[in-house]
Design an enzyme around this catalytic site. Sequence first.
Site, PDB file in Angstrom:
ATOM      1  N   ASP A  95      44.027  31.816  32.091  1.00 48.49           N
ATOM      2  CA  ASP A  95      44.042  32.099  30.645  1.00 48.49           C
ATOM      3  C   ASP A  95      45.274  32.969  30.356  1.00 48.49           C
ATOM      4  O   ASP A  95      45.176  34.060  29.844  1.00 48.49           O
ATOM      5  CB  ASP A  95      42.749  32.770  30.171  1.00 48.49           C
ATOM      6  CG  ASP A  95      42.415  34.049  30.936  1.00 48.49           C
ATOM      7  OD1 ASP A  95      43.000  34.273  32.017  1.00 48.49           O
ATOM      8  OD2 ASP A  95      41.567  34.837  30.468  1.00 48.49           O
ATOM      9  N   HIS A 148      44.705  42.169  39.433  1.00 54.17           N
ATOM     10  CA  HIS A 148      43.444  41.427  39.481  1.00 54.17           C
ATOM     11  C   HIS A 148      43.656  39.983  39.936  1.00 54.17           C
ATOM     12  O   HIS A 148      43.176  39.559  41.000  1.00 54.17           O
ATOM     13  CB  HIS A 148      42.785  41.416  38.094  1.00 54.17           C
ATOM     14  CG  HIS A 148      42.372  42.742  37.574  1.00 54.17           C
ATOM     15  ND1 HIS A 148      41.455  43.552  38.214  1.00 54.17           N
ATOM     16  CD2 HIS A 148      42.736  43.415  36.448  1.00 54.17           C
ATOM     17  CE1 HIS A 148      41.272  44.654  37.503  1.00 54.17           C
ATOM     18  NE2 HIS A 148      42.040  44.591  36.429  1.00 54.17           N
TER      19      HIS A 148
END
Length: 307
Positions: free
Chosen positions: A10, A243
């Site tokens: 995303d 992340h």
Amino acid sequence: MTKQIILDVDTGIDDALAITYAAHSPELNLLGITTTFGNTYVDVAARNTLNLLHLLGKDDVPVYKGMSQMLNGDDHHQPATWIHGENGVGNVDMPESPKQPEAIPAHEFIISTVREYPNEVTIITMANHSNLARAIKQDPEIASLIDEVILMGGAVTTEGNITAHAEANIYNDSEAAQFTMQSGVSMTLIGLDVTRKTLLDKATIDTWVENGSPLAEALAGMCQFYMEAYEKEEPILKGCPLHDPLTIGVAVEPSLVETKQMNVNVVTDGEANGQTVGTEDENGNVKVALEVDAEKFVAHFANRILG
């Protein structure tokens, strides 16, 4: 042996870092990238991905858009502009790619690719699970034909980052995440339990500024925005967590993390929506990363990111 991979993103600052890391890792063969909503809208994520691939000289990598709704048909949550900027990549402008997303939807690309490469494809998902869930729902047999799913998501032993209970990727489509985790697919969860320990510091970003290449300047601009956001949101970290890139590191070198087999379920409603609840179980559905060699990983990432 080269690993066949699909990235599900995303894009997103840390997604951009992860895509770049993957593109510069010869152990990985990038078959395609699927996009979804979360850090930004699905259309914007697709455009960001195409533009980044253009900057990387990887226009040959196809990009496929997912649906703009959650698995249950509801509209998605608002983009995370406070940490990824209005355009998803820290308001950095990249050169426009001449390419457009492919015609077929993301979940159909996943199905056809897994069918083409049975038991060879690793799907690395750094976003919500709507694309993967739709693929498995349409063709349940592929759950046993996917070699592995490595996912950035969840917070089994720590607090969340979008609510007290939930990590953002899981929260953004909790029903899709619960569906995929119960589908029988081989899955390794790289959650906040380990990603919060992998910090990019300002000194590294400064070396990118000094490098001066178009790629280095773009990534530095993104990460400067990202770091400033983290200084406001989670100042205790003293840096910005890598992340999504950690999923790439684990795909290249699984020993970077220590995992435990667990039975993991996702809460799909109420105050704890998106919470990942795990209990140790040698026959559990998910391998959960609980420890990471952060120093080794960050060094590996830093050495590869600019190619």
